[in-house]
Design a protein around this motif. Structure first.
Motif, PDB file in Angstrom:
ATOM      1  N   HIS A  97       0.871  -1.278  -0.070  1.00 35.00           N
ATOM      2  CA  HIS A  97       0.041   0.125  -0.066  1.00 35.00           C
ATOM      3  C   HIS A  97       1.065   1.239   0.048  1.00 35.00           C
ATOM      4  N   ILE A  98       2.191   1.340   0.141  1.00 31.96           N
ATOM      5  CA  ILE A  98       3.132   2.300   0.361  1.00 31.96           C
ATOM      6  C   ILE A  98       4.026   2.273  -0.984  1.00 31.96           C
ATOM      7  N   THR A  99       4.246   3.544  -1.453  1.00 29.79           N
ATOM      8  CA  THR A  99       5.249   3.774  -2.527  1.00 29.79           C
ATOM      9  C   THR A  99       6.455   4.521  -1.665  1.00 29.79           C
ATOM     10  N   LEU A 100       7.775   4.143  -2.413  1.00 36.55           N
ATOM     11  CA  LEU A 100       8.912   4.912  -1.789  1.00 36.55           C
ATOM     12  C   LEU A 100       9.490   5.592  -3.031  1.00 36.55           C
ATOM     13  N   ASN A 101       9.526   6.737  -3.277  1.00 40.25           N
ATOM     14  CA  ASN A 101      10.003   7.654  -4.500  1.00 40.25           C
ATOM     15  C   ASN A 101       9.229   7.157  -5.712  1.00 40.25           C
ATOM     16  N   ASP A 102       7.847   7.149  -5.666  1.00 40.45           N
ATOM     17  CA  ASP A 102       7.093   6.733  -6.584  1.00 40.45           C
ATOM     18  C   ASP A 102       7.481   5.243  -7.212  1.00 40.45           C
ATOM     19  N   LYS A 103       7.747   4.417  -6.341  1.00 41.67           N
ATOM     20  CA  LYS A 103       8.041   2.989  -6.644  1.00 41.67           C
ATOM     21  C   LYS A 103       7.261   2.147  -5.837  1.00 41.67           C
ATOM     22  N   LYS A 104       6.423   1.108  -6.204  1.00 41.11           N
ATOM     23  CA  LYS A 104       5.829   0.239  -4.969  1.00 41.11           C
ATOM     24  C   LYS A 104       6.835  -0.391  -4.348  1.00 41.11           C
ATOM     25  N   LYS A 121      -0.146   4.579  -1.847  1.00 42.99           N
ATOM     26  CA  LYS A 121      -0.722   4.524  -3.143  1.00 42.99           C
ATOM     27  C   LYS A 121      -2.086   4.945  -3.618  1.00 42.99           C
ATOM     28  N   PRO A 122      -2.012   5.529  -4.720  1.00 40.34           N
ATOM     29  CA  PRO A 122      -3.470   6.381  -5.225  1.00 40.34           C
ATOM     30  C   PRO A 122      -4.587   5.242  -5.068  1.00 40.34           C
ATOM     31  N   SER A 123      -4.355   4.073  -5.551  1.00 37.39           N
ATOM     32  CA  SER A 123      -5.537   2.915  -5.375  1.00 37.39           C
ATOM     33  C   SER A 123      -5.612   2.579  -4.058  1.00 37.39           C
ATOM     34  N   SER A 124      -4.817   2.646  -3.395  1.00 37.63           N
ATOM     35  CA  SER A 124      -5.159   2.350  -1.834  1.00 37.63           C
ATOM     36  C   SER A 124      -5.881   3.228  -1.047  1.00 37.63           C
ATOM     37  N   LEU A 125      -5.751   4.763  -1.572  1.00 43.74           N
ATOM     38  CA  LEU A 125      -6.342   5.541  -0.762  1.00 43.74           C
ATOM     39  C   LEU A 125      -7.901   5.671  -0.733  1.00 43.74           C
TER      40      LEU A 125
END
Length: 165
Positions: A97-104, A121-125
């Motif tokens: 559910h988290i991205t680091l520097n825009d990478k999953k 992540k936008p889908s997780s929001l």
């Protein structure tokens, strides 16, 4: 000459103090190490690796160790208030559910650096959990001075290294 034959352990519990034995320095150090391991949810082998890395770094090795443990991705997610506990933060990270520097990412033990950007992540929001978290968070909820959190975007930036607070 009269003696008390009641077990010392029972007397210690009754009085609320340790009557029969003082823990050694080793026992105190071991208890502190076990507390830290359990607090951050890591096992012995990984903890030993962090200790060796902290000893190689410049500065006080104890502070370096705490700095390494605080900079773990699962701990940062917990510090941001996106999870109620470190175990829950670890699950959020492993479920990607988290991205680091825009990478999953799905590895909770990643060490973040100053300048890194962490976001949900936008889908997780859209998931009910993150909707409820977004409603309860406010802009000033982050206690860590080395994190800059944007509660509207559910993203954060690492602004520096953690200090011993």
């Amino acid at each position: 000459m009269a003696r008390t034959l009641t077990p010392v352990g029972k007397l210690s519990r009754r009085e609320g103090i340790e009557l029969h034995r003082k823990p050694s320095d080793y026992a105190l150090q071991l208890r502190e190490k076990q507390k830290v391991k359990r607090l951050y949810g890591i096992l012995e082998k990984q903890f030993r690796r962090y200790v060796h890395e902290a000893e190689r770094m410049q500065g006080v090795s104890g502070e370096n160790l705490l700095q390494l443990l605080e900079r773990r991705l699962d701990n940062v997610v917990y510090r941001l208030g996106l999870a109620p506990s470190r175990q829950a933060a670890r699950q959020i990270v492993t479920h990607a559910h988290i991205t680091l520097n825009d990478k999953k990412v799905d590895v909770p033990s990643i060490i973040v650096k100053p300048g890194d950007k962490i976001a949900v992540k936008p889908s997780s929001l859209k998931k009910p959990y993150f909707v409820s978290i977004a409603e309860t968070l406010n802009a000033n909820s982050v206690a860590a001075s080395w994190l800059k959190f944007d509660s509207k975007k559910m993203s954060a930036e690492i602004t520096g290294l953690p200090l011993r607070e």
